[in-house]
Design a protein around this motif. Structure first.
Motif, short mmCIF file in Angstrom:
data_model
loop_
_atom_site.label_atom_id
_atom_site.label_comp_id
_atom_site.label_asym_id
_atom_site.label_seq_id
_atom_site.Cartn_x
_atom_site.Cartn_y
_atom_site.Cartn_z
N ALA A 3 -5.42 -5.87 9.88
CA ALA A 3 -6.64 -5.25 10.93
C ALA A 3 -6.25 -4.68 11.95
CB ALA A 3 -7.54 -6.52 11.05
N ARG A 4 -5.15 -5.22 12.51
CA ARG A 4 -4.58 -4.32 13.84
C ARG A 4 -4.26 -3.10 13.55
NH1 ARG A 4 -2.13 -8.42 18.11
NH2 ARG A 4 -3.76 -10.07 17.88
N ILE A 5 -3.35 -2.74 12.17
CA ILE A 5 -2.57 -1.79 12.14
C ILE A 5 -4.20 -0.67 11.75
CG2 ILE A 5 -1.75 -0.32 10.09
CD1 ILE A 5 0.27 -2.93 9.81
N ASP A 6 -4.78 -1.04 11.15
CA ASP A 6 -6.19 -0.37 10.81
C ASP A 6 -6.74 0.27 12.24
OD1 ASP A 6 -8.33 1.05 9.68
OD2 ASP A 6 -9.50 -0.78 9.63
N LYS A 7 -6.99 -0.80 13.12
CA LYS A 7 -7.67 -0.41 14.76
C LYS A 7 -6.63 0.40 15.40
CE LYS A 7 -9.60 -2.56 18.24
NZ LYS A 7 -10.08 -3.93 19.09
N THR A 8 -5.44 0.16 15.43
CA THR A 8 -4.41 0.83 16.26
C THR A 8 -4.13 2.26 15.60
OG1 THR A 8 -3.41 -1.17 16.83
CG2 THR A 8 -2.04 0.79 17.28
N TYR A 9 -3.91 2.51 14.23
CA TYR A 9 -3.61 3.73 13.67
C TYR A 9 -4.42 4.51 12.85
CZ TYR A 9 1.18 2.00 15.12
OH TYR A 9 2.13 1.41 15.83
N LYS A 10 -5.74 3.64 12.81
CA LYS A 10 -6.73 4.46 11.91
C LYS A 10 -6.18 4.46 10.54
CE LYS A 10 -9.38 4.59 15.61
NZ LYS A 10 -9.24 3.45 16.39
N VAL A 11 -5.61 3.70 10.20
CA VAL A 11 -4.89 3.86 8.51
C VAL A 11 -5.29 2.51 7.92
CG1 VAL A 11 -2.90 3.81 7.39
CG2 VAL A 11 -3.04 5.04 9.05
N GLU A 12 -6.11 2.71 7.07
CA GLU A 12 -6.34 1.57 6.08
C GLU A 12 -5.37 1.22 4.72
OE1 GLU A 12 -10.15 -0.14 3.38
OE2 GLU A 12 -10.59 1.44 4.93
N ILE A 13 -4.75 0.14 5.11
CA ILE A 13 -3.81 -0.16 3.88
C ILE A 13 -4.65 -1.24 3.38
CG2 ILE A 13 -1.52 -1.54 3.43
CD1 ILE A 13 -0.64 -0.46 6.24
N PRO A 14 -4.64 -1.05 1.96
CA PRO A 14 -5.59 -2.12 0.99
C PRO A 14 -5.19 -3.62 1.11
CG PRO A 14 -4.87 -0.20 -0.28
CD PRO A 14 -4.15 -0.01 1.14
N GLN A 15 -5.93 -4.52 0.92
CA GLN A 15 -5.45 -5.77 0.74
C GLN A 15 -4.50 -5.84 -0.32
OE1 GLN A 15 -7.97 -9.04 1.87
NE2 GLN A 15 -8.72 -8.00 3.62
N SER A 16 -4.72 -5.12 -1.43
CA SER A 16 -4.12 -5.62 -2.56
C SER A 16 -2.39 -5.19 -2.17
CB SER A 16 -4.25 -4.39 -3.77
OG SER A 16 -4.35 -3.12 -3.41
N GLU A 17 -2.14 -4.56 -1.12
CA GLU A 17 -0.73 -4.33 -0.72
C GLU A 17 -0.18 -5.57 -0.12
OE1 GLU A 17 1.41 -1.92 -0.58
OE2 GLU A 17 0.32 -0.55 -1.90
N LEU A 18 -0.88 -6.67 0.26
CA LEU A 18 -0.34 -7.80 0.92
C LEU A 18 0.55 -8.47 0.47
CD1 LEU A 18 -3.86 -9.90 2.44
CD2 LEU A 18 -1.81 -8.63 3.82
N PRO A 19 0.65 -8.86 -0.80
CA PRO A 19 1.85 -9.45 -1.37
C PRO A 19 3.36 -8.82 -1.07
CG PRO A 19 0.23 -9.45 -3.06
CD PRO A 19 -0.40 -8.61 -1.75
#
Length: 84
Positions: free
Chosen positions: A48-64
């Motif tokens: 969420a912080r990456i999305d807010k700071t960098y305006k980049v959405e990393i999918p939650q499927s990447e979490l692992p």
């Protein structure tokens, strides 16, 4: 210091804050769960912080795969490159 190195250091500060560590305690390859006792909620907060700071959405499927700072930085570079 290159832009990529600056970005890695910004990420280090951001992730360290979420994990309640000092930035100097967070290594590039330290495992978030095994070494820093992070849980899934903290991983989601990092995204969420990456999305807010960098305006980049990393999918939650990447979490692992986002198990250390180096992996988070690689994902940020990969997904920021997809914008277009």
């Amino acid at each position: 210091m290159t832009q990529e190195e600056r970005q890695l250091e910004e990420l280090r500060e951001m992730v360290a804050e979420v994990l309640e560590l000092e930035p100097g305690e967070l290594t590039d390859t330290g495992h978030f769960v095994d070494d820093y006792e992070a849980d899934s909620l903290r991983a989601i907060e990092i995204l969420a912080r990456i999305d807010k700071t960098y305006k980049v959405e990393i999918p939650q499927s990447e979490l692992p795969r986002l198990d250390n700072l180096k992996a988070v930085h690689a994902a940020l570079l990969r997904y920021s490159g997809d914008r277009g």
